[in-house]
Design an enzyme around this catalytic site. Structure first.
Site, short mmCIF file in Angstrom:
data_model
loop_
_atom_site.label_atom_id
_atom_site.label_comp_id
_atom_site.label_asym_id
_atom_site.label_seq_id
_atom_site.Cartn_x
_atom_site.Cartn_y
_atom_site.Cartn_z
CE LYS A 33 -2.19 1.74 3.65
NZ LYS A 33 -2.38 3.11 3.84
CG ASP A 60 -4.96 4.78 1.43
OD1 ASP A 60 -5.87 4.87 1.27
OD2 ASP A 60 -4.48 4.37 2.72
CE LYS A 62 -8.04 7.01 3.93
NZ LYS A 62 -6.54 6.58 3.81
CG ASP A 65 -11.44 18.13 -6.36
OD1 ASP A 65 -12.60 18.93 -6.53
OD2 ASP A 65 -10.32 18.43 -6.23
CB THR A 123 -11.38 3.93 11.77
OG1 THR A 123 -9.98 4.00 11.21
CG2 THR A 123 -12.13 2.76 11.00
NE ARG A 215 1.69 1.60 13.20
CZ ARG A 215 0.93 2.38 14.02
NH1 ARG A 215 1.64 3.30 14.76
NH2 ARG A 215 -0.21 2.25 13.52
O1 C5P Z 1 0.80 0.28 11.25
P1 C5P Z 1 -0.66 0.07 11.03
O2 C5P Z 1 -0.92 -1.69 10.52
O3 C5P Z 1 -1.50 0.64 11.98
O4 C5P Z 1 -1.01 0.52 9.49
C1 C5P Z 1 -2.28 0.53 9.23
C2 C5P Z 1 -2.24 1.20 7.93
O5 C5P Z 1 -3.56 1.27 7.39
C3 C5P Z 1 -1.90 2.57 7.88
O6 C5P Z 1 -1.18 3.00 6.61
C4 C5P Z 1 -2.94 3.66 7.98
O7 C5P Z 1 -2.99 4.83 7.75
C5 C5P Z 1 -4.10 2.80 7.44
N1 C5P Z 1 -5.50 2.71 7.94
C6 C5P Z 1 -5.72 2.45 9.05
N2 C5P Z 1 -7.04 2.77 9.69
C7 C5P Z 1 -7.84 3.31 8.59
C8 C5P Z 1 -7.69 3.86 7.40
C9 C5P Z 1 -6.24 3.35 6.94
O8 C5P Z 1 -5.16 2.28 9.95
N3 C5P Z 1 -9.51 3.43 9.02
#
Ligand code: C5P
Length: 239
Positions: A33, A60, A62, A65, A123, A215
């Site tokens: 992603k 990603d 989003k 517009d 979220t 992460r």
């Molecule tokens: O590090 P982690 O597993 O928390 O990363 C989740 C990824 O998903 C990040 O790129 C974050 O921006 C994205 N994301 C999220 N929650 C959302 C939409 C996107 O954690 N509702």
């Protein structure tokens, strides 16, 4: 066929991404992603580069517009060869239809049109914030469901949602409707700033179509091993 978790490349430069990818076997085709952080610093070239290495890309960005602008932007993103991309459902039915049209126009005739999904309510938005900032008076879940149904009506393939919303969304939409879920943590790992997390196997049971993991893989001491553990759990292998 085993499914790949989508790895969130939350890095700010191509060099950092290259260092990270060097920890994986050269011939391993990943699903990654690319979000705003990386895209706005490295530009479209980062997508072309990842595709040239044989990886699938969820871009990603989003988009939100006017329909004309979104349509033309999507034509460009399809030409980059992205596999999944997204818009905000708050942009409305016409904007989502325009996004889909743009993707179709930009896709070469022998290629698959990228999967197009919508963000419903972020979220990070609480029910209270939604009431106060957006003046939406219905409960948060009703707003999420409404946006998901609008996305389906506009011809989109699915939504980004929390795994906790996936079941409700599946019940209200066609069986092919995609639920892509972030907030995934392997059992016993650091939760970080994610508030409502599920494990890869829980996500599968609940009905996620794709999972996004950042992460737990990018910050792991052994990223490839962490990736394989999560991938196995996602594919239902017993521990
Ligand atoms: O590090 P982690 O597993 O928390 O990363 C989740 C990824 O998903 C990040 O790129 C974050 O921006 C994205 N994301 C999220 N929650 C959302 C939409 C996107 O954690 N509702």
């Amino acid at each position: 066929m085993s499914q790949r978790p989508i790895i969130a490349l939350d890095f700010s430069s191509k060099n950092q991404v290259a260092d990270f990818l060097a920890k994986f076997p050269q011939n391993e085709s990943l699903f990654v992603k690319v979000g705003m952080e990386l895209f706005y610093q490295e530009g479209p070239e980062i997508v072309r580069w990842l595709k040239s290495l044989g990886h699938s890309v969820f871009l990603d960005l989003k988009l939100h517009d006017i329909p004309n602008t979104v349509e033309k932007s999507m034509t460009g993103l399809a030409k980059l060869g992205v596999d999944i991309t997204n818009v905000h459902a708050a942009g409305g039915l016409k904007m989502m239809e325009a996004a889909k049209n743009g993707l179709i126009r930009g896709t070469e005739s022998n290629k698959q049109v990228p999967v197009l999904i919508a963000v419903t309510q972020l979220t990070s938005t609480s029910e209270n914030e939604m009431h106060e900032d957006q003046l939406i008076e219905v409960p948060l879940t009703e707003s999420v469901l409404h946006y998901a149904k609008n996305a389906e009506k506009a011809g989109l393939d699915g939504v980004v949602c929390s795994a906790h919303e996936a079941e409700m969304i599946h019940q209200a939409t066609n069986e092919k409707f995609v639920c892509l879920t972030p907030g995934i943590r392997p059992s016993g790992s650091e939760v970080g700033d994610q508030k409502r997390v599920v494990t890869p196997s829980e996500a599968r049971t609940i009905g996620s179509t794709y999972i996004v993991v950042g992460r737990p893989i990018t910050q792991a001491i052994l990223p490839y091993e962490a990736y394989q553990t999560i991938k196995n759990e996602w594919n239902g292998a017993s521990k």
